[in-house]
Design an enzyme around this catalytic site. Structure first.
Site, PDB file in Angstrom:
ATOM      1  N   HIS A 184       0.854  -1.210   0.000  1.00 18.39           N
ATOM      2  CA  HIS A 184       0.000   0.000   0.000  1.00 18.39           C
ATOM      3  C   HIS A 184       0.882   1.249   0.000  1.00 18.39           C
ATOM      4  O   HIS A 184       0.707   2.139   0.831  1.00 18.39           O
ATOM      5  CB  HIS A 184      -0.998  -0.034   1.171  1.00 18.39           C
ATOM      6  CG  HIS A 184      -0.399  -0.133   2.548  1.00 18.39           C
ATOM      7  ND1 HIS A 184      -0.997  -0.822   3.573  1.00 18.39           N
ATOM      8  CD2 HIS A 184       0.730   0.389   3.084  1.00 18.39           C
ATOM      9  CE1 HIS A 184      -0.264  -0.718   4.672  1.00 18.39           C
ATOM     10  NE2 HIS A 184       0.786   0.025   4.398  1.00 18.39           N
ATOM     11  N   HIS A 205      10.610  -3.842   3.095  1.00 17.61           N
ATOM     12  CA  HIS A 205      11.063  -2.446   3.018  1.00 17.61           C
ATOM     13  C   HIS A 205      11.483  -1.977   4.396  1.00 17.61           C
ATOM     14  O   HIS A 205      11.002  -2.464   5.411  1.00 17.61           O
ATOM     15  CB  HIS A 205      10.025  -1.512   2.398  1.00 17.61           C
ATOM     16  CG  HIS A 205       8.741  -1.294   3.164  1.00 17.61           C
ATOM     17  ND1 HIS A 205       7.920  -2.307   3.603  1.00 17.61           N
ATOM     18  CD2 HIS A 205       8.107  -0.140   3.521  1.00 17.61           C
ATOM     19  CE1 HIS A 205       6.845  -1.797   4.191  1.00 17.61           C
ATOM     20  NE2 HIS A 205       6.943  -0.494   4.177  1.00 17.61           N
ATOM     21  N   GLU A 220       4.831  -5.344   8.285  1.00 16.70           N
ATOM     22  CA  GLU A 220       3.457  -5.155   7.787  1.00 16.70           C
ATOM     23  C   GLU A 220       2.900  -6.423   7.134  1.00 16.70           C
ATOM     24  O   GLU A 220       1.680  -6.588   7.044  1.00 16.70           O
ATOM     25  CB  GLU A 220       3.420  -4.013   6.753  1.00 16.70           C
ATOM     26  CG  GLU A 220       3.627  -2.627   7.347  1.00 16.70           C
ATOM     27  CD  GLU A 220       3.432  -1.517   6.320  1.00 16.70           C
ATOM     28  OE1 GLU A 220       3.218  -0.372   6.750  1.00 16.70           O
ATOM     29  OE2 GLU A 220       3.489  -1.779   5.100  1.00 16.70           O
TER      30      GLU A 220
END
Ligand code: FE
Ligand code: FE
Lengths: 156, 293, 293, 156
Positions: free
Chosen positions: B26, B207, B254
């Site tokens: 996202h 990330h 995440e």
């Protein structure tokens, strides 16, 4: 109480936002979050020092905000999702800030990302950074000794 | 557009139909590229070309409701109050001002009846949900909608947002997230409506936004994660936080939110689509579409 | 004032000592009677006489930390955001303005280190806590402190508030509350400090504040609840919400919070003190002190 | 969607604050909660009608607030912990409001409480209220038919 060791302590160049970190950075992060609000952005733009007076920052945190010391903010309890609000305020991108935190220019950082990003090999353990280069680049996330360790070259 | 038929002791009942699960990054820069008309630029075109089949698949699937599992990024929730699992039961969810002014995307229409059913079911099923009656949605929720639906005047489905804390350590465990997904499925299977539902698990992939290690990407981890998500989610759900942070970057944690989506699907799934693209902004961007078999 | 000794594989470690669990009502009128010096009035004297031994017991127990499990009553949390389980990690907790101005009681000192340890442990133990950094405490928390400590200049111990939603249906199940207590105990047993801890479960006993059935009291239910709380808490934890509401009044559901306290104790406990008094305001007021054997 | 039956629907004189009830009463309860704030209490005292305009109450809810119809507020989505903020504002006690909701005076209600409260026997099931008296006192919590059912005598 001294904080017990955690198994993530040996990840290099990484500030895990755990309870201890969160406590230290509460006012700093709440200041940053306030910039979600248009009126607050205008007030901060008009008089940064006065605006910062609304938040109980430590002198170090205040200095880090005013000098846009992105890595310093993290070391003083900042969380990147919060401190990035300040970067947005400045019109900066994640590449500007990623570069600043890891000792690269924005363009160098972007180039590294386009080339596939910073590889995991050699970047999993603090000892890899030490043995790799002979220097102590990993001390940036030594919570007990935060002075002047922001440096570190391009490791992309 | 009718729901699934479920055989009960007294006959056949209509229940909600879970059409698919989607795992997707996202990344806010993706939303900005869409909003600013930069999808054709050299940096962005290869990514948007790759997601074209996903949009075609979504148009075909045409869900009535999307349950979007995402994390708020200092938009609706501050450090003052940090829910581990929050469910939005509002009638509308406006886009959040994350510091740039709100994204120019539609206000999402909620589904309060189904959202309250989920909230009540999940709490009685011993998930300690926080129920939220008013909240703006940030890029964690709006970017997956943009990825799936492009730039419509109105989103073509209703939204039930479920927020997972992954910013304040510790996030819920992967196992807990997977179990939440299973509980969501039990609740959907008990809902006497005929809605067609798609559930999104968002965030990741590898990330790291912060620190001297910023920019970490681990494409091999991401591939293995997707493989295990499809074939052996229980094993993936056993992976601990430190392994995510070390291997996939501090923000790679995440990915636990994809496990909520996976838990909601049947144990056996069909992989319909998979996209990998490095980078979008500072992130390894991935997307997967799974259908129950 | 040292903590418990725990034998480990490498020797003996100091850990926090759970001295006792206290179940108690948290009736606002009791706080008002104390604040307004009405403890000697005919309506109040019999109640305050009964709790005198509790205050003597507390003075003797002299805990360093009180964990108070209670529900907020539209003071810190509104319907905008309704956490099922919230834990306060702040350094200080001021009394809330519930509509009369704040009670004239001390600001409570928190214990952020231990509170964060609990929050982290509980989330990793798969309880979906909401972490709260700033919150006022209402009568649900301050009245039990007043009951236990009277009117000191400063509360004699530090406070960790844990809020349970019991206003918005559904509250967490009794079973979930009991399990939360067990998880709190595991966390305390892993805390390398020497604090002496008392845990309070508050609310109840039978009462109904609302509707045409307002004023319901079921003294028999309350007695049986206390008996089972002591002797067979697992059976009590299996009782469902509708039975509480029907038998103990719609607000009698608060009793599930006593099960958090009970879960934190050893399976075998000694009942030290028990008080029953009907009524204080519209409520059957009860108090029990349990020590691990 | 029609709300499925719940096993608590047959408890008499009781408004379980479930999701459906909460949705209906959101604005009403948020108005009541605002009275926690001193400045809001002053504003409401100065001009109740203008203050109520800040909240999206239905006409029925607004009327119930202005007429202090304590049972009506519950029937329109109110929760007692919220609506009691309004009673505090008025200087009322739980005995005033408990009496008003159950058709008793404050003194009658207090007397009932001192005598041990309303007994559970005869008050567990709606059918007990019906068969007990021949009237329909239990319709007060029939969510589909809320008009004019506030009555009911002293059941202490
Ligand atoms: Fe994110
Ligand atoms: Fe209470």
């Amino acid at each position: 109480m001294t904080r017990a060791a955690r198994d993530y302590d040996d990840i290099p160049g990484t500030y895990v936002f755990d309870g201890e970190h969160s406590r230290r950075g509460y006012a700093l992060n709440m200041f940053c979050m306030s910039l979600n609000d248009e009126a607050n952005r205008a007030a901060f733009a008009a008089d940064p020092e006065a605006y910062l007076d609304r938040y109980a920052l430590t002198p170090d945190q205040r200095e880090a905000v005013l000098t846009r010391d992105w890595l310093g903010m993290l070391q003083l309890g900042g969380n990147i999702y919060y401190t990035f609000k300040l970067a947005i305020f400045d019109g900066l991108t994640m590449q500007d800030v990623g570069g600043a935190m890891s000792g690269m220019t924005r363009d160098q950082f972007t180039e590294m990302m386009v080339a596939g990003g910073r590889p995991p090999d050699g970047n999993r353990y603090r000892r890899e950074w030490r043995s790799d280069t002979g220097d102590d680049r990993d001390e940036g996330n030594d919570r007990g000794d935060e002075e002047d360790e922001h440096g570190g070259g391009d490791r992309g | 557009m009718t729901g699934a038929m479920r055989r009960t002791s007294t006959g056949v009942a209509i229940v909600a139909e879970l059409v698919a699960g989607i795992g997707t990054s996202h990344v806010p820069a993706v939303g900005a590229a869409i909003d600013n008309g930069r999808q054709g630029e050299p940096y962005w075109a290869p990514y948007f070309d790759k997601i074209e089949p996903v949009r075609a698949w979504m148009a075909e699937a045409d869900p009535d409701v999307c349950i979007v599992v995402y994390n708020d990024h200092a938009s609706a929730f501050s450090l003052q109050i940090i829910p581990t699992f929050a469910i939005g039961v509002a009638a509308q969810f406006p886009p959040a001002d994350e510091g740039y002014g709100p994204r120019a995307v539609p206000v999402a229409e909620g589904h309060p009846e189904l959202a309250w059913h989920l909230a009540e079911s999940l709490i009685l099923d011993e998930f300690d949900m926080t129920i939220v009656n008013e909240m703006p949605i940030d890029h964690g929720c709006t970017v997956p909608l943009s990825v799936a639906f492009g730039q419509p005047e109105r989103w073509p489905c209703r939204l039930i947002p479920i927020c997972v804390n992954v910013i304040q350590y510790p996030a819920p465990t992967g196992h807990r997230c997977y179990q939440l997904g299973r509980a969501i499925r039990r609740a959907l299977d008990a809902w006497p409506g005929d809605e067609r539902v798609v559930i999104f698990g968002t965030g990741g992939m590898s990330h790291q936004l912060q620190g001297e290690r910023a920019g970490l990407v681990n494409a091999e981890f991401d591939r293995a994660f997707m493989d295990r998500l499809v074939a052996d989610p229980v094993a993936q759900a056993a992976v601990g936080h430190t392994e995510y942070m070390r291997e996939a970057g501090s923000e790679g944690i995440e990915l636990v939110m994809w496990l909520v989506m996976r838990g909601a699907l049947d144990s056996d799934v069909r992989e319909v689509l998979r996209v990998n693209h490095v980078p979008t902004s500072n992130t390894s961007n991935g997307l997967i579409v799974l259908e129950p078999r």
